[in-house]
Design an enzyme around this catalytic site. Structure first.
Site, mmCIF file in Angstrom:
data_model
loop_
_atom_site.group_PDB
_atom_site.id
_atom_site.type_symbol
_atom_site.label_atom_id
_atom_site.label_comp_id
_atom_site.label_asym_id
_atom_site.label_seq_id
_atom_site.Cartn_x
_atom_site.Cartn_y
_atom_site.Cartn_z
ATOM 1 N N CYS A 1 -5.543 11.538 19.936
ATOM 2 C CA CYS A 1 -6.763 11.035 20.103
ATOM 3 C C CYS A 1 -7.628 10.528 20.154
ATOM 4 O O CYS A 1 -7.548 9.891 22.104
ATOM 5 C CB CYS A 1 -6.335 9.262 18.648
ATOM 6 S SG CYS A 1 -8.152 9.249 18.235
ATOM 7 N N CYS B 1 -12.136 3.009 19.908
ATOM 8 C CA CYS B 1 -11.426 2.681 18.558
ATOM 9 C C CYS B 1 -9.430 2.165 18.990
ATOM 10 O O CYS B 1 -9.348 3.208 19.160
ATOM 11 C CB CYS B 1 -10.832 4.064 16.907
ATOM 12 S SG CYS B 1 -10.482 2.901 15.362
ATOM 13 N N CYS C 1 -5.187 1.865 16.068
ATOM 14 C CA CYS C 1 -3.538 2.177 15.624
ATOM 15 C C CYS C 1 -3.230 1.552 17.457
ATOM 16 O O CYS C 1 -2.689 2.388 18.030
ATOM 17 C CB CYS C 1 -3.624 3.602 15.994
ATOM 18 S SG CYS C 1 -4.470 4.484 14.645
ATOM 19 N N CYS D 1 -11.841 11.179 12.557
ATOM 20 C CA CYS D 1 -10.370 10.363 13.184
ATOM 21 C C CYS D 1 -9.500 11.533 12.635
ATOM 22 O O CYS D 1 -8.977 11.944 11.462
ATOM 23 C CB CYS D 1 -10.493 9.497 11.983
ATOM 24 S SG CYS D 1 -8.668 8.453 12.037
ATOM 25 N N GLN E 1 -0.954 4.378 -2.749
ATOM 26 C CA GLN E 1 -1.185 4.226 -1.343
ATOM 27 C C GLN E 1 -1.415 5.248 -0.197
ATOM 28 O O GLN E 1 -1.351 6.239 -0.938
ATOM 29 C CB GLN E 1 0.598 4.542 -1.437
ATOM 30 C CG GLN E 1 1.185 3.660 -1.975
ATOM 31 C CD GLN E 1 1.871 2.294 -1.049
ATOM 32 O OE1 GLN E 1 0.796 1.938 -0.019
ATOM 33 N NE2 GLN E 1 2.555 1.304 -1.459
ATOM 34 N N GLU F 1 0.296 -4.875 -15.409
ATOM 35 C CA GLU F 1 -0.646 -5.101 -13.874
ATOM 36 C C GLU F 1 -2.455 -5.594 -14.833
ATOM 37 O O GLU F 1 -2.935 -5.065 -15.906
ATOM 38 C CB GLU F 1 -0.986 -2.826 -13.661
ATOM 39 C CG GLU F 1 -1.942 -3.026 -13.452
ATOM 40 C CD GLU F 1 -2.197 -3.860 -12.005
ATOM 41 O OE1 GLU F 1 -3.107 -4.387 -11.539
ATOM 42 O OE2 GLU F 1 -1.363 -3.370 -11.278
ATOM 43 N N ASN G 1 5.986 -4.425 -7.077
ATOM 44 C CA ASN G 1 5.309 -4.231 -6.367
ATOM 45 C C ASN G 1 4.061 -4.966 -6.265
ATOM 46 O O ASN G 1 3.232 -4.330 -6.112
ATOM 47 C CB ASN G 1 4.202 -2.006 -6.404
ATOM 48 C CG ASN G 1 4.180 -1.688 -5.322
ATOM 49 O OD1 ASN G 1 4.207 -1.970 -3.760
ATOM 50 N ND2 ASN G 1 3.753 -0.784 -5.498
ATOM 51 N N CYS H 1 4.547 -4.648 1.004
ATOM 52 C CA CYS H 1 4.151 -4.394 2.305
ATOM 53 C C CYS H 1 3.579 -5.129 3.324
ATOM 54 O O CYS H 1 3.271 -5.389 4.460
ATOM 55 C CB CYS H 1 2.109 -3.666 1.856
ATOM 56 S SG CYS H 1 1.992 -4.780 0.898
#
Length: 388
Positions: free
Chosen positions: A24, A32, A35, A105, A227, A277, A321, A347
């Site tokens: 990258c 950037c 990450c 990216c 996701q 939901e 979830n 998550c």
């Protein structure tokens, strides 16, 4: 720059090696650094992630972590637009509010990268003035582009007002070169650190992007959540479904069900399922997919934390979830209920640990980490709990 070959856990059937790092130029040039773990070999990222999560959670058997491709895995690009009409940047904002262009990216799926020059042309030709954050003026705040496994795209333009809609509609023909299923404008008049506003205007297409996952055509409307890593999400659904099939519950309730991913996968075994939901748009999509499948499934708009779990009405198995904040008070209600088994997809391992501590009567029997977000410390964790 180019992403390395896809990686997965060594030893898993058909899995390639994870030894190749991602190249990258943005990271190398310090343009950037999102990450944060990119300089760490991927095998080490996985091992350290597994160790962190195991240290946070109660002791349980763990399957080997499910790895991701190291590049080209993100199905959604959320790009801030800055600069000028004639020289826009499409990427992120620096600390001073100026734009950093990241249109190539290497995390993004290739159809997203390929679309970026066309989107830049649209900004220039339709005179969509990029929003100037420090001075609070301009119109175009974000471009949000989602790619389906079939190569279709859904585009959302987050605008400050309706001022540019006429010009935008006039130049929509520029987008004919892209495989777009949906184009919409989202209105965000306020100056605040959020991605989108409350009003969505469909400009072209059906307004639905079909995400075909494990043979199920999940329907995403502009404001739907899915996701960001389709391949790993597919594996997550397969694993959860395998656990559910082993338990073979007579009844299943999917809380925070979104567009119905977990419930509809479980429904393929012929069992009745239900989902809850808070977002009506997602429930409409889940109902449409269920009808197309002929599934015995019902979906309801509501607050997952207030669902009736009392007495004989309690489902045998509950899937949760939740967002990053976890399930909160629902943990206590599950603990006090007659629910025999819970499959929890999280998550956020920190809130997962807190929720598990609030359910001591539900014992963790196995877990698996799914690396949905390579090169960061974020991960999706799937845990199965059974009544002690």
């Amino acid at each position: 720059m180019s992403p390395a070959a896809p990686g997965d856990v060594p030893g898993e059937a058909g899995a390639p090696s994870t030894s190749v790092a991602l190249d990258c130029a943005y990271f190398d040039a310090w343009r950037c650094r999102s990450c944060t773990l990119l300089a760490t070999p991927y095998e080490r990222q996985l091992a350290e992630q597994q160790a962190r999560i195991e240290a946070l959670l109660p002791e349980m058997p763990w399957d080997a972590p499910h790895a991701s491709a190291v590049g080209g895995f993100r199905n959604k690009a959320k790009m801030a637009v800055a600069g000028s009409v004639d020289a826009p940047t499409i990427g992120i904002l620096a600390a001073d509010g100026s734009g950093i262009d990241l249109r190539a990216c290497p995390l993004h799926e290739q159809p997203i990268v390929d679309a970026m020059p066309v989107l830049e042309q649209l900004v220039r030709d339709a005179r969509l003035t990029p929003y100037d954050v420090p001075n609070r003026r301009g119109e175009l705040k974000h471009l949000i582009l989602t790619a389906s496994p079939d190569g279709e795209l859904a585009l959302r333009l987050v605008l400050r007002s309706t001022e540019s809609l006429g010009r935008l509609r006039k130049h929509l023909g520029l987008l004919d070169a892209l495989p777009l299923a949906s184009v919409s404008a989202n209105l965000l008049p306020q100056h605040k650190a959020v991605l989108e506003g409350d009003d969505e205007l469909l400009l072209a297409g059906s307004g639905v992007l079909e995400m075909r996952v494990n043979g199920i055509g999940l329907r995403l409307r502009p404001r739907s959540f899915f996701q960001t890593n389709t391949a790993v999400a597919s594996a997550l659904y397969r694993e959860a479904t395998a656990w559910i099939d082993e338990a073979d519950p007579a009844s299943l309730l999917d809380l925070y069900c979104g567009v119905g991913g977990f419930a509809l996968h479980a429904a393929r075994a012929g069992r009745p399922v239900a989902g809850v939901e808070v977002t009506a748009e997602a429930i409409d999509a889940a109902r449409e997919t269920a009808a197309a499948m002929g599934a015995d499934a019902s979906f309801t708009v509501g607050d997952a934390t207030s669902v009736d779990l009392e007495g004989a009405r309690a489902p045998e198995l509950v899937v949760v979830n939740p967002p990053r904040r976890g399930i909160g008070e629902l943990a206590g209600r599950l603990e006090a209920s007659a629910v025999r088994r819970v499959v929890y997809s999280s998550c956020n391992p920190v809130t997962l640990a807190k929720d598990l501590a609030a359910m001591p009567g539900l014992r963790p029997v196995r877990g698996r980490v799914f690396d949905m977000f390579p090169h960061t410390e974020h991960a999706e964790v799937l845990v199965e709990l059974e009544r002690a």
